[in-house]
Design a protein around this motif. Structure first.
Motif, PDB file in Angstrom:
ATOM      1  N   ALA A 229       0.734  -1.912   0.140  1.00 51.56           N
ATOM      2  CA  ALA A 229      -0.004   0.168   0.138  1.00 51.56           C
ATOM      3  C   ALA A 229       1.420   1.430   0.183  1.00 51.56           C
ATOM      4  CB  ALA A 229      -1.104  -0.170   1.148  1.00 51.56           C
ATOM      5  N   ALA A 230       1.664   1.083   0.566  1.00 51.89           N
ATOM      6  CA  ALA A 230       2.960   2.540   1.056  1.00 51.89           C
ATOM      7  C   ALA A 230       2.984   2.719  -0.157  1.00 51.89           C
ATOM      8  CB  ALA A 230       3.706   2.457   1.835  1.00 51.89           C
ATOM      9  N   ASN A 240      -4.076   3.774   4.478  1.00 47.70           N
ATOM     10  CA  ASN A 240      -3.984   2.153   4.246  1.00 47.70           C
ATOM     11  C   ASN A 240      -3.418   1.223   5.084  1.00 47.70           C
ATOM     12  OD1 ASN A 240      -6.786   1.983   3.117  1.00 47.70           O
ATOM     13  ND2 ASN A 240      -6.180   2.066   1.310  1.00 47.70           N
ATOM     14  N   ALA A 241      -2.338   1.834   5.179  1.00 42.09           N
ATOM     15  CA  ALA A 241      -0.511   1.190   5.080  1.00 42.09           C
ATOM     16  C   ALA A 241      -0.300   0.991   6.946  1.00 42.09           C
ATOM     17  CB  ALA A 241       0.404   2.144   3.777  1.00 42.09           C
ATOM     18  N   LYS A 242      -0.791   2.439   6.760  1.00 43.05           N
ATOM     19  CA  LYS A 242      -1.154   2.362   8.583  1.00 43.05           C
ATOM     20  C   LYS A 242      -1.908   1.693   9.385  1.00 43.05           C
ATOM     21  CE  LYS A 242      -0.896   6.991  11.834  1.00 43.05           C
ATOM     22  NZ  LYS A 242      -0.717   7.802  12.425  1.00 43.05           N
ATOM     23  N   ARG A 243      -2.700   1.328   8.657  1.00 44.50           N
ATOM     24  CA  ARG A 243      -3.864   1.007   8.912  1.00 44.50           C
ATOM     25  C   ARG A 243      -3.544  -0.431   9.643  1.00 44.50           C
ATOM     26  NH1 ARG A 243      -7.923   1.425   5.723  1.00 44.50           N
ATOM     27  NH2 ARG A 243      -8.350   3.830   6.522  1.00 44.50           N
ATOM     28  N   TYR A 244      -2.725  -1.678   8.283  1.00 42.97           N
ATOM     29  CA  TYR A 244      -1.931  -2.337   8.465  1.00 42.97           C
ATOM     30  C   TYR A 244      -1.400  -2.538   9.556  1.00 42.97           C
ATOM     31  CZ  TYR A 244      -4.337  -3.472   3.891  1.00 42.97           C
ATOM     32  OH  TYR A 244      -5.328  -3.595   2.798  1.00 42.97           O
ATOM     33  N   LEU A 245      -0.953  -1.560   9.744  1.00 39.41           N
ATOM     34  CA  LEU A 245       1.175  -1.856  10.351  1.00 39.41           C
ATOM     35  C   LEU A 245       0.086  -1.535  12.219  1.00 39.41           C
ATOM     36  CD1 LEU A 245       3.217   0.520   8.498  1.00 39.41           C
ATOM     37  CD2 LEU A 245       3.522  -1.613   8.880  1.00 39.41           C
ATOM     38  N   MET A 260       9.935  -2.469  15.796  1.00 43.68           N
ATOM     39  CA  MET A 260      10.063  -2.714  14.167  1.00 43.68           C
ATOM     40  C   MET A 260       8.983  -1.789  14.236  1.00 43.68           C
ATOM     41  SD  MET A 260      10.092  -5.648  11.868  1.00 43.68           S
ATOM     42  CE  MET A 260       8.545  -6.160  12.814  1.00 43.68           C
ATOM     43  N   VAL A 261       7.656  -2.511  14.892  1.00 40.12           N
ATOM     44  CA  VAL A 261       6.203  -2.460  13.465  1.00 40.12           C
ATOM     45  C   VAL A 261       6.104  -0.884  14.354  1.00 40.12           C
ATOM     46  CG1 VAL A 261       3.729  -2.232  14.811  1.00 40.12           C
ATOM     47  CG2 VAL A 261       5.189  -4.265  13.991  1.00 40.12           C
ATOM     48  N   ASN A 262       6.659   0.085  15.198  1.00 35.17           N
ATOM     49  CA  ASN A 262       6.164   1.453  15.361  1.00 35.17           C
ATOM     50  C   ASN A 262       7.364   2.304  14.899  1.00 35.17           C
ATOM     51  OD1 ASN A 262       4.927   0.982  17.603  1.00 35.17           O
ATOM     52  ND2 ASN A 262       6.428   0.867  19.289  1.00 35.17           N
ATOM     53  N   LEU A 263       8.797   2.126  14.291  1.00 33.22           N
ATOM     54  CA  LEU A 263       9.577   2.670  13.693  1.00 33.22           C
ATOM     55  C   LEU A 263       8.611   2.712  12.456  1.00 33.22           C
ATOM     56  CD1 LEU A 263      12.862   1.519  14.226  1.00 33.22           C
ATOM     57  CD2 LEU A 263      11.970   3.774  14.036  1.00 33.22           C
ATOM     58  N   LYS A 264       7.678   1.497  11.842  1.00 33.00           N
ATOM     59  CA  LYS A 264       7.649   1.888  10.014  1.00 33.00           C
ATOM     60  C   LYS A 264       6.395   2.565  10.496  1.00 33.00           C
ATOM     61  CE  LYS A 264       8.412  -2.545   8.420  1.00 33.00           C
ATOM     62  NZ  LYS A 264       8.633  -2.444   7.272  1.00 33.00           N
ATOM     63  N   ILE A 268       5.552   5.979   8.054  1.00 28.83           N
ATOM     64  CA  ILE A 268       4.267   6.189   7.320  1.00 28.83           C
ATOM     65  C   ILE A 268       3.124   7.386   7.630  1.00 28.83           C
ATOM     66  CG2 ILE A 268       2.043   5.231   6.989  1.00 28.83           C
ATOM     67  CD1 ILE A 268       3.834   3.768   5.655  1.00 28.83           C
ATOM     68  N   SER A 269       3.597   7.734   8.852  1.00 32.53           N
ATOM     69  CA  SER A 269       2.594   9.080   9.157  1.00 32.53           C
ATOM     70  C   SER A 269       4.027  10.106   8.645  1.00 32.53           C
ATOM     71  CB  SER A 269       2.876   9.218  10.876  1.00 32.53           C
ATOM     72  OG  SER A 269       2.143   8.055  11.605  1.00 32.53           O
ATOM     73  N   ASN A 270       4.385  10.105   8.864  1.00 29.62           N
ATOM     74  CA  ASN A 270       5.848  11.505   7.807  1.00 29.62           C
ATOM     75  C   ASN A 270       5.633  11.319   6.884  1.00 29.62           C
ATOM     76  OD1 ASN A 270       6.821  12.177  10.705  1.00 29.62           O
ATOM     77  ND2 ASN A 270       8.732  10.778  10.224  1.00 29.62           N
ATOM     78  N   LEU A 271       5.139  10.467   5.967  1.00 29.04           N
ATOM     79  CA  LEU A 271       5.156  10.177   4.481  1.00 29.04           C
ATOM     80  C   LEU A 271       3.574  11.256   4.226  1.00 29.04           C
ATOM     81  CD1 LEU A 271       5.783   6.863   3.347  1.00 29.04           C
ATOM     82  CD2 LEU A 271       6.864   9.297   3.037  1.00 29.04           C
ATOM     83  N   ILE A 272       2.818  10.714   5.173  1.00 28.03           N
ATOM     84  CA  ILE A 272       1.424  11.286   5.230  1.00 28.03           C
ATOM     85  C   ILE A 272       1.603  12.797   5.183  1.00 28.03           C
ATOM     86  CG2 ILE A 272      -0.696  11.113   6.049  1.00 28.03           C
ATOM     87  CD1 ILE A 272      -0.932   8.450   7.258  1.00 28.03           C
TER      88      ILE A 272
END
Length: 290
Positions: A229-230, A240-245, A260-264, A268-272
């Motif tokens: 999604a990302a 959607n990617a953030k929702r999956y994470l 690892m999940v928190n970093l991802k 994604i939050s920074n990209l948004i």
């Protein structure tokens, strides 16, 4: 002569009359003479005969009652044979009924025992697990496991705790074989195998190991979906990617996986945020005048 003959005839008649009177008197005396001794006992009056008939009838009634109702016996006396027969028949029937009940109990117990038995057979490169059903003997096919290696030595019968671990490791191996492929793993099929393996986990250790594997598969699947999604780069895809994470973060993870999940999620939050800023900047830029 005539007179003398008449006189003789009349005298003869008188003599005959006197003789007949004497005979009648003798017969009267004989009939009226009282009877003594045994002969008097034989002849009874009407009252006596009536009383005798009553006593005879009473005797017959008492004899009938004696025949109908058995006399009282002491404890030591044995009952007659004809009275012992019903008791013997009753005892025999009780023994037969008890034997029948015992036979039914044995059949039921054997049937329950047969239900707990498992049998392993080999057929065309596969292993078949058969299970006894509710009957003293007999079995039915329980599982057909293709490409499974049979045990080195097959026993005549197995218990649940012996067969279920074999089935458990079979499905775990099937899940591992799907993870080792070069292409993208079929996570849904892997999860299916792991769910089946979980139902055959007979110990807490096997159960916990399967739960960890399922969590890892769920984590890998969610990370894969988030990455796809990302990669699209759109605002909707990034959300959607953030929702999956975030869903992955709710799993039972260890410390490294959580980090690892928190970093991802942060990435994604920074990209948004960057995409929003870019859109806002484009909206504020004034258009060129003609």
């Amino acid at each position: 002569m005539g007179k003398s003959s008449l006189i003789k005839a009349t005298s003869k008649k008188k003599g005959q009359l006197k003789k007949s009177e004497k005979v009648e008197q003798k017969t009267k005396t004989l009939t009226t003479k009282p009877i003594k001794g045994k002969e008097a006992q034989k002849i009874k009056s009407p009252k006596e005969t009536k009383a005798a008939t009553k006593t005879g009838a009473a005797k017959e009634l008492t004899e009938e009652k004696r025949a109908k109702y058995s006399p009282m016996r002491s404890k030591g006396d044995k009952p007659p044979v004809d009275m012992q027969r019903p008791v013997l028949i009753d005892k025999v029937m009780r023994f037969i009924a008890a034997g029948f009940v015992l036979l039914i109990m044995v059949v039921i117990g054997t049937s329950f025992s047969n239900m707990k038995k498992y049998y392993i057979k080999t057929a065309d490169g596969a292993v078949e697990v058969w299970k006894g059903y509710f009957a003293p003997m007999g079995m039915e096919l329980f599982l057909h496991l293709p490409e499974m290696r049979p045990p080195a030595s097959i026993k005549p019968a197995y218990g649940k705790n012996e067969v279920f671990p074999l089935i458990f490791y079979y499905y775990m191996d099937r899940a591992d074989s799907l993870l080792s492929v070069s292409r993208v793993p079929d996570f849904e099929k892997i999860k299916t195998y792991l769910d089946i393996a979980l139902s055959y986990a007979t110990t807490e250790t096997l159960h916990n190991a399967t739960i960890r594997r399922l969590n890892n598969i769920d984590l890998m699947l969610l990370l894969y979906k988030a990455e796809v999604a990302a990669g699209k780069g759109t605002m909707a895809a990034l959300k959607n990617a953030k929702r999956y994470l975030e869903k992955a973060a709710s799993l039972k993870l260890d410390q490294a996986q959580t980090k690892m999940v928190n970093l991802k999620i942060e990435t994604i939050s920074n990209l948004i945020a960057a995409l929003k800023a870019k859109k806002n900047k484009g909206a504020k830029k004034p258009g060129k005048k003609k």
